[in-house]
Motif scaffolding. Structure first.
Motif, short mmCIF file in Angstrom:
data_model
loop_
_atom_site.label_atom_id
_atom_site.label_comp_id
_atom_site.label_asym_id
_atom_site.label_seq_id
_atom_site.Cartn_x
_atom_site.Cartn_y
_atom_site.Cartn_z
N THR A 52 0.83 -1.18 0.00
CA THR A 52 0.00 0.00 0.00
C THR A 52 0.86 1.23 0.00
N SER A 55 -1.40 7.30 2.93
CA SER A 55 -2.46 8.24 2.58
C SER A 55 -2.59 9.28 3.67
N ASN A 104 -9.15 5.25 1.86
CA ASN A 104 -8.88 5.76 0.53
C ASN A 104 -7.55 5.29 -0.04
N GLN A 105 -6.81 4.49 0.72
CA GLN A 105 -5.55 3.99 0.22
C GLN A 105 -5.75 3.03 -0.93
N GLN A 106 -4.88 3.13 -1.93
CA GLN A 106 -4.85 2.14 -3.00
C GLN A 106 -3.64 1.26 -2.79
N LYS A 128 -8.59 -2.00 -3.08
CA LYS A 128 -8.07 -1.62 -4.40
C LYS A 128 -6.56 -1.77 -4.43
N SER A 129 -6.02 -2.13 -5.60
CA SER A 129 -4.58 -2.24 -5.73
C SER A 129 -4.17 -1.94 -7.16
N ARG A 130 -2.90 -1.56 -7.31
CA ARG A 130 -2.37 -1.32 -8.65
C ARG A 130 -1.85 -2.61 -9.27
N GLY A 160 -11.52 -3.05 -8.84
CA GLY A 160 -10.64 -2.14 -8.11
C GLY A 160 -9.17 -2.39 -8.29
N HIS A 161 -8.81 -3.48 -8.96
CA HIS A 161 -7.40 -3.80 -9.21
C HIS A 161 -7.06 -3.47 -10.66
#
Length: 310
Positions: A52, A55, A104-106, A128-130, A160-161
């Protein structure tokens, strides 16, 4: 100042509430923690990774996630404000591992390993993740349908990914390519020993695939000569009109029965199916023949920057 925490042999009754709950009148907090490793005891014993970015958000929303409607997610942003890596060993069903809310962290990276039906609960939550990286246990014959249903859910929906990576370990006799529906998969690593035709079928069914890593191409009668092997690749690819966008292709090894000439011909045939290739990794014994094919100009590869040895 603790930056790394590893917890192994965690019981299946694990819950995030132990970290969210008050301790001595205040919230449990690991402000400097960047790496958290959770390993479940028993059958589910492998590693996975989640990263992560920090944020500045001060608000944490309580949301409903997972497969159980209305189930509360545990707010963990204040507990792990600097978390970069989360390794989850197992992703067991029935516990709270999937119900983590980082506000709100991705997440920069989520890598999960275990039974894919259990992983699904984690991968399809509001988290969510990148980068989502999944290493799924090989299914038995009775688990095959659930295996593909879960994979299709993870790699077929915008949950979300962004970048999605999948390590495919499945017995060739259980791999039904027609069940594959992974339009959002970007990276595929094939650790199972699959025949060439099934590998190529996967190759052309994944429109957003950017990286393909093939562990071993198994032997079949079609690979007896270079010409029959190339013909097999062409026949499978002719059935598809997909515009292949693979940037990185890695072929680690071939079955011992596959000759060097045939192996080189197969790699060249795969190269010919994509013009976007930027990096190619091949076994040392076929590198010379592959380089000859590339420099001959038979196939234009304007993005190919290097050819590396495995």
């Amino acid at each position: 100042s603790l930056k790394s925490l590893k917890m192994t042999r965690i019981p299946e009754t694990f819950s995030w509430r132990f970290l969210e709950a008050s301790l001595a009148g205040s919230k449990v907090s690991f402000p400097c923690l960047t790496t958290l490793i959770i390993g479940f005891q028993g059958k589910a014993s492998a590693a996975a990774t989640t990263t992560t970015t920090s944020s500045n958000s001060k608000s944490i929303a309580t949301t409903s996630t997972g497969d159980e409607p209305g189930r509360r997610a545990y707010s963990l942003l204040l507990c792990f404000p600097s978390l970069q890596t989360l390794e989850v060993n197992g992703c067991l069903a029935g516990n709270d591992i999937a119900y983590a809310d980082f506000g709100n962290q991705q997440l920069a990276k989520v890598s999960l390993r275990g039974n894919i039906s259990q992983i699904k609960a984690f991968a399809t939550t509001s988290m969510k993740s990148r980068l989502l990286n999944i290493r799924a246990d090989a299914p038995t014959e009775t688990e095959t349908r659930a295996y593909f249903d879960a994979a299709n859910s993870i790699f077929g929906s915008p949950n979300g990914h962004s970048v999605r990576s999948f390590e495919l370990s499945i017995d060739a006799k259980y791999l039904d390519v027609d069940r594959v529906d992974w339009p959002r998969l970007n990276r595929l690593s094939i650790t199972a020993r699959l025949p060439l035709d099934k590998i190529v079928q996967l190759f052309i069914r994944l429109p957003q695939l950017l990286e393909l890593d093939i562990g071993c191409i198994h032997y079949s009668e079609a690979l007896a000569t270079p010409s029959t092997a190339v013909q097999l690749v062409w026949q499978v690819c002719e059935a598809s009109t997909a515009d292949l966008s693979v940037r990185r292709l890695s072929v680690r090894r071939f079955h011992e029965k596959v000759s060097t000439a045939t192996a080189a011909a197969i790699v060249c045939a795969l190269i010919a199916e994509t013009s976007m290739l930027g990096c190619l990794l091949v076994p040392a014994d076929i590198r010379e023949k592959v380089v000859e094919f590339v420099v001959s100009g038979t196939q234009r590869l304007p993005h190919l920057a290097n050819i590396r040895l495995q």
